[in-house]
Design a protein around this motif. Sequence first.
Motif, PDB file in Angstrom:
ATOM      1  N   LEU B 528     -24.767 -69.507 -44.140  1.00  0.00           N
ATOM      2  CA  LEU B 528     -24.691 -70.097 -45.482  1.00  0.00           C
ATOM      3  C   LEU B 528     -24.850 -71.612 -45.379  1.00  0.00           C
ATOM      4  O   LEU B 528     -25.583 -72.226 -46.146  1.00  0.00           O
ATOM      5  CB  LEU B 528     -23.360 -69.755 -46.161  1.00  0.00           C
ATOM      6  CG  LEU B 528     -23.156 -68.278 -46.540  1.00  0.00           C
ATOM      7  CD1 LEU B 528     -21.780 -68.070 -47.173  1.00  0.00           C
ATOM      8  CD2 LEU B 528     -24.239 -67.778 -47.501  1.00  0.00           C
ATOM      9  N   GLY B 531     -28.360 -72.644 -44.993  1.00  0.00           N
ATOM     10  CA  GLY B 531     -29.268 -72.515 -46.126  1.00  0.00           C
ATOM     11  C   GLY B 531     -29.554 -71.097 -46.591  1.00  0.00           C
ATOM     12  O   GLY B 531     -30.301 -70.894 -47.531  1.00  0.00           O
ATOM     13  N   PHE B 532     -28.946 -70.119 -45.931  1.00  0.00           N
ATOM     14  CA  PHE B 532     -29.163 -68.745 -46.379  1.00  0.00           C
ATOM     15  C   PHE B 532     -28.257 -68.427 -47.561  1.00  0.00           C
ATOM     16  O   PHE B 532     -27.190 -69.009 -47.714  1.00  0.00           O
ATOM     17  CB  PHE B 532     -28.844 -67.758 -45.250  1.00  0.00           C
ATOM     18  CG  PHE B 532     -29.904 -67.719 -44.197  1.00  0.00           C
ATOM     19  CD1 PHE B 532     -31.026 -66.915 -44.365  1.00  0.00           C
ATOM     20  CD2 PHE B 532     -29.808 -68.493 -43.054  1.00  0.00           C
ATOM     21  CE1 PHE B 532     -32.012 -66.875 -43.401  1.00  0.00           C
ATOM     22  CE2 PHE B 532     -30.795 -68.468 -42.087  1.00  0.00           C
ATOM     23  CZ  PHE B 532     -31.908 -67.652 -42.255  1.00  0.00           C
ATOM     24  N   ASN B 533     -28.684 -67.476 -48.358  1.00  0.00           N
ATOM     25  CA  ASN B 533     -27.812 -66.949 -49.394  1.00  0.00           C
ATOM     26  C   ASN B 533     -28.200 -65.501 -49.675  1.00  0.00           C
ATOM     27  O   ASN B 533     -28.998 -64.916 -48.937  1.00  0.00           O
ATOM     28  CB  ASN B 533     -27.850 -67.818 -50.658  1.00  0.00           C
ATOM     29  CG  ASN B 533     -29.266 -67.961 -51.196  1.00  0.00           C
ATOM     30  OD1 ASN B 533     -30.075 -67.048 -51.087  1.00  0.00           O
ATOM     31  ND2 ASN B 533     -29.564 -69.105 -51.769  1.00  0.00           N
ATOM     32  N   GLU B 534     -27.660 -64.949 -50.738  1.00  0.00           N
ATOM     33  CA  GLU B 534     -27.855 -63.509 -50.976  1.00  0.00           C
ATOM     34  C   GLU B 534     -29.335 -63.145 -51.134  1.00  0.00           C
ATOM     35  O   GLU B 534     -29.740 -62.013 -50.874  1.00  0.00           O
ATOM     36  CB  GLU B 534     -27.013 -63.044 -52.175  1.00  0.00           C
ATOM     37  CG  GLU B 534     -27.458 -63.545 -53.540  1.00  0.00           C
ATOM     38  CD  GLU B 534     -27.025 -64.999 -53.820  1.00  0.00           C
ATOM     39  OE1 GLU B 534     -27.339 -65.491 -54.902  1.00  0.00           O
ATOM     40  OE2 GLU B 534     -26.390 -65.662 -52.942  1.00  0.00           O
ATOM     41  N   VAL B 535     -30.132 -64.107 -51.553  1.00  0.00           N
ATOM     42  CA  VAL B 535     -31.565 -63.814 -51.728  1.00  0.00           C
ATOM     43  C   VAL B 535     -32.201 -63.417 -50.394  1.00  0.00           C
ATOM     44  O   VAL B 535     -33.124 -62.604 -50.355  1.00  0.00           O
ATOM     45  CB  VAL B 535     -32.276 -65.035 -52.339  1.00  0.00           C
ATOM     46  CG1 VAL B 535     -33.780 -64.818 -52.373  1.00  0.00           C
ATOM     47  CG2 VAL B 535     -31.746 -65.317 -53.736  1.00  0.00           C
ATOM     48  N   HIS B 536     -31.693 -63.963 -49.312  1.00  0.00           N
ATOM     49  CA  HIS B 536     -32.262 -63.654 -48.002  1.00  0.00           C
ATOM     50  C   HIS B 536     -31.720 -62.348 -47.425  1.00  0.00           C
ATOM     51  O   HIS B 536     -32.198 -61.874 -46.414  1.00  0.00           O
ATOM     52  CB  HIS B 536     -31.989 -64.815 -47.033  1.00  0.00           C
ATOM     53  CG  HIS B 536     -32.429 -66.135 -47.594  1.00  0.00           C
ATOM     54  ND1 HIS B 536     -31.557 -67.033 -48.141  1.00  0.00           N
ATOM     55  CD2 HIS B 536     -33.664 -66.667 -47.737  1.00  0.00           C
ATOM     56  CE1 HIS B 536     -32.224 -68.080 -48.584  1.00  0.00           C
ATOM     57  NE2 HIS B 536     -33.505 -67.887 -48.361  1.00  0.00           N
ATOM     58  N   ARG B 538     -32.148 -59.360 -48.190  1.00  0.00           N
ATOM     59  CA  ARG B 538     -32.916 -58.283 -48.802  1.00  0.00           C
ATOM     60  C   ARG B 538     -34.095 -57.922 -47.907  1.00  0.00           C
ATOM     61  O   ARG B 538     -34.572 -58.754 -47.129  1.00  0.00           O
ATOM     62  CB  ARG B 538     -33.474 -58.723 -50.168  1.00  0.00           C
ATOM     63  CG  ARG B 538     -32.429 -59.004 -51.239  1.00  0.00           C
ATOM     64  CD  ARG B 538     -31.655 -57.760 -51.651  1.00  0.00           C
ATOM     65  NE  ARG B 538     -30.702 -58.029 -52.725  1.00  0.00           N
ATOM     66  CZ  ARG B 538     -29.472 -58.508 -52.559  1.00  0.00           C
ATOM     67  NH1 ARG B 538     -29.027 -58.809 -51.349  1.00  0.00           N
ATOM     68  NH2 ARG B 538     -28.679 -58.709 -53.602  1.00  0.00           N
TER      69      ARG B 538
END
Lengths: 577, 577
Positions: B528, B531-536, B538
Amino acid sequence: MYLLRVNMSNLRTALEPLPEEYKLLGNRGLVAEILCREVPARTNPLGAKNKLILAGGPLAGLGISSAARLSAGGKSPLTGGIKEANAGGIAVQRMTRLGIRAIIVEGQAETGKIYLLYLKKDGVELLPAGELKGLGTYDVAKKLRARYGKDIGVITIGPAGEMLMNLAGIFATDSEGQTSRACARGGLGAVMGSKGLKAIVIANDGDYRVPVHDEEAFKKARKEFIKVLMTTPQTSEIYTNYGTASALAPINKLGGLPTYNFRQGSFEKAEAIDGDALYDLIEKRNGAGKHSHACMNGCVIRCSNVVPDEEGNTLVSPLEYETLALLGSNLGIADLDAIASLNKLCNDIGIDTIETGAALGVAIEAGMAPFGDAQEIYRIIEEEIGQGTILGRVLGQGTLITGRVLGISRLPVVKGQAIAAHDPRAIKGMTITYAMSPMGGDHTAGVTLRAPIDHHKPEGQMELSRNIQVIVAAHDSLGFCMFVIPAVGGKPEYVVNLINAVYGTNFQPEWLMEYGKDVIKKERAFNLAAGFNEVHDRLPEMFLEEELPPHNLVSDLSEEDYRRYWDTEFWGEFPKL
Amino acid sequence: MYLLRVNMSNLRTALEPLPEEYKLLGNRGLVAEILCREVPARTNPLGAKNKLILAGGPLAGLGISSAARLSAGGKSPLTGGIKEANAGGIAVQRMTRLGIRAIIVEGQAETGKIYLLYLKKDGVELLPAGELKGLGTYDVAKKLRARYGKDIGVITIGPAGEMLMNLAGIFATDSEGQTSRACARGGLGAVMGSKGLKAIVIANDGDYRVPVHDEEAFKKARKEFIKVLMTTPQTSEIYTNYGTASALAPINKLGGLPTYNFRQGSFEKAEAIDGDALYDLIEKRNGAGKHSHACMNGCVIRCSNVVPDEEGNTLVSPLEYETLALLGSNLGIADLDAIASLNKLCNDIGIDTIETGAALGVAIEAGMAPFGDAQEIYRIIEEEIGQGTILGRVLGQGTLITGRVLGISRLPVVKGQAIAAHDPRAIKGMTITYAMSPMGGDHTAGVTLRAPIDHHKPEGQMELSRNIQVIVAAHDSLGFCMFVIPAVGGKPEYVVNLINAVYGTNFQPEWLMEYGKDVIKKERAFNLAAGFNEVHDRLPEMFLEEELPPHNLVSDLSEEDYRRYWDTEFWGEFPKL
């Protein structure tokens, strides 16, 4: 007024009345609105679910100077976020006369097939265009003007767009029929290429006129608007006589000129490629050369130029500051003829000179050619990028992928996109523009150069850039050229009076900022849904750590400055996709 | 017990006592802890601020079967997030005898210089190693064993790591001195290369023994642990006789075998490359061939194999399921000799067979070679990747960049990393493993194949994968091979008894799940912050939309399944960096 939908999957087109709520939305604002409503944020930018939007604005076609920019927009294959890029030229004036505010290109043609979209008064045609395959943009325009008449507007991609390169822009013709106006950045040419659409012809036979609510008030507002452009020194003298090249000398002095792959902020040979040098070269050679040239009919700023070759024939038009820097000083090239030739070549292949110059800077750092070797750089662009060799396809994907493939991790990119020719270490307001704009590292989101501030100091830069970004977004969304901003950016009444007169609204001058904020908030909502977050709103380490000669500056805005940028106190509530 | 810090910037090394709070943290858990504490999440993975961690676990060196895995970890240049990859072999047994839990490689050597780290009882040396430059991993081991004796353990990178390729893994020797054990995934070999560290030699002269709190309880727990491994069919028969190749036939039947660049889930020639075929080939040729082979001393599972060539000499060891699939069916190759040769070549260059096979599948789709042309594929790996040509460097950056450069946007990657050989459309639990794991598309984060569930149905897959991921994280962080899980995954008391006996703790069996959760939560915190978030979190569109023959399935887990994954009800509170 209509939206034209072009479905490349089933090759159908449809005119839809412009929804009432889109009435005041043009260009960048319309791109944001349509993307947020119609494109799944996580979709593949080069897939069938992305859409390419080509839009004009609500004040186009009314004889207002500098108000008929063409915007291209979509989800960017370069950044993975929202992208809008705009250009001058004559396309939007013709689109508007056909009653079309925007073209929305959807779906995807069968692999290998390419098409031409032909817009004219008596209808819309989508035609197979195999004969245009692989053609450079200049030849596309030449061929289409020979077929459809000299009065058409042309929007096209070059071979780079067909090859789905991230460097690829969308090119539009100017009054002379040259494809010199580029919606350059963000790889939107690849989006057009991925749709299977090679070019758009816009006939000049339309007779639609935007209805004006109050003709008298409108004429008065237009007169005042033109007058303020013609009495502000930046828009009536500097841009007019020297174009954007006028920025090179002061930026060189500030130490913010990208030089030798962003290793220096001043170029020891800057005098060979600055505004004066370009002016003198045009003056000396004369012929087709022009200092002041209007990219669209009726523009009173006329910032464009025509650069003649030694025989006096057109070499390229225009030659702009960002190109002088990225294809010039950044590659160690101090020769206007060489830079102009590179620029022409890039236009023809259909690529962005900024991203190309930044990617080549990285390739040079990796040992691909010596700095300053204009001949080898020309060859690389022509034979590698233009021909789509493996190396060309690497460079064609832009600075980030070039760096990753060649093993260089010092990369001047934000959100995957190369920054432009205002080094944020020496022009610190650009730190915020590059870092925070939903557009990625894009100077057109808000140039802080002309603000009365000490560009070497971090104080006040966040607020400065944020304000300018909002002002720019507003003007971008009304179809204005950003070069009106030095004249009217601080005086919103000029633009608001035009809107009120044409659309019968009763906005106060403050409306314009709110309108601009709404656009940026939508863009940010799209990006958040696409996977961006605050971590991506930062400059790469090189600008924070590597001191930039000659002033030995780093970008030293505080974490607090970044954090405060998206304050709801300034922006109000954010929409969520 | 110590941590060994190796600073490549100033070429100094230092032994630090293992902090008390790291006592029970090994391998993957130690990687997560150190990365969260010491590495700025946004830093360049190939820059001086990233760290490479090479770690063993708290139960290594005690004669416990399968408990001495070597983990490599750092910020991944492939995914941009946290990465841990582990391998068998003899390195950690030797490291532990020298009293070293982990090596932390920091900083960055001068460009162009490479070094060798030599660990032995009487000290640590960092030596210039120009003579190893460009050498394949097999030759590195050969050379170092000739110089330092056959009893050393070697950890090394191949030329791919030196060239900073995302395909590059870190290779370790097995009992025979072959560099056949790979911490393969995530480009950690490039991180090692970016530090300027080519290889590590670990002498076998240590005499440290992990102090055991209660010897009697320990001996009992160890005996029970070994017994359960030796009485569970998966760990005592199937893995032992057929290795991981045993998975090929059932996965082919389920329709989850990557075939022709993930276009099919079954391979019409699967019988030529499955576990039986491999068994028969070894049986027939005999010679150096072995069905059961232990990668580390004392392993009772012995899942590894030795594949002999026609003369009976070792061709490669081991040949694993994921390699059979990614370099076999995925490329249309149905020849065990050919796949074994490709595997050997990849080991030598020092690259991950999974990411390499996936990238080559995409390159084949782009027209680079016909499916099934093993000879041309061998040439591409040897002459392009191995020699670092431009094409080789493109492929060397992995599947995502290969696709982007070659204009293919149908890419089987999650968080930038290719998924492995369990197609998530037919083995639906892998949807969650690939999508949600902080490791990116990595099957080792949690294989759901052996669970008693209908793999074609979406129901229950989220909970299944989540549980397995936690169990795996726990075993990964204690230094266990994940192949103990079929025997003890559902019976945590076996492992907890070992921990209690050695460390004097008094944990209940439930402790193990909480321990595993803590590791994943740290990994997610790092991601997180990077730069990652829930969009990644998937799968790419291809798995959601493209029906996979022969069962014509798509991955159809609900958005709710993804969303519920990170429920605090399951995980408790998340830390924040």
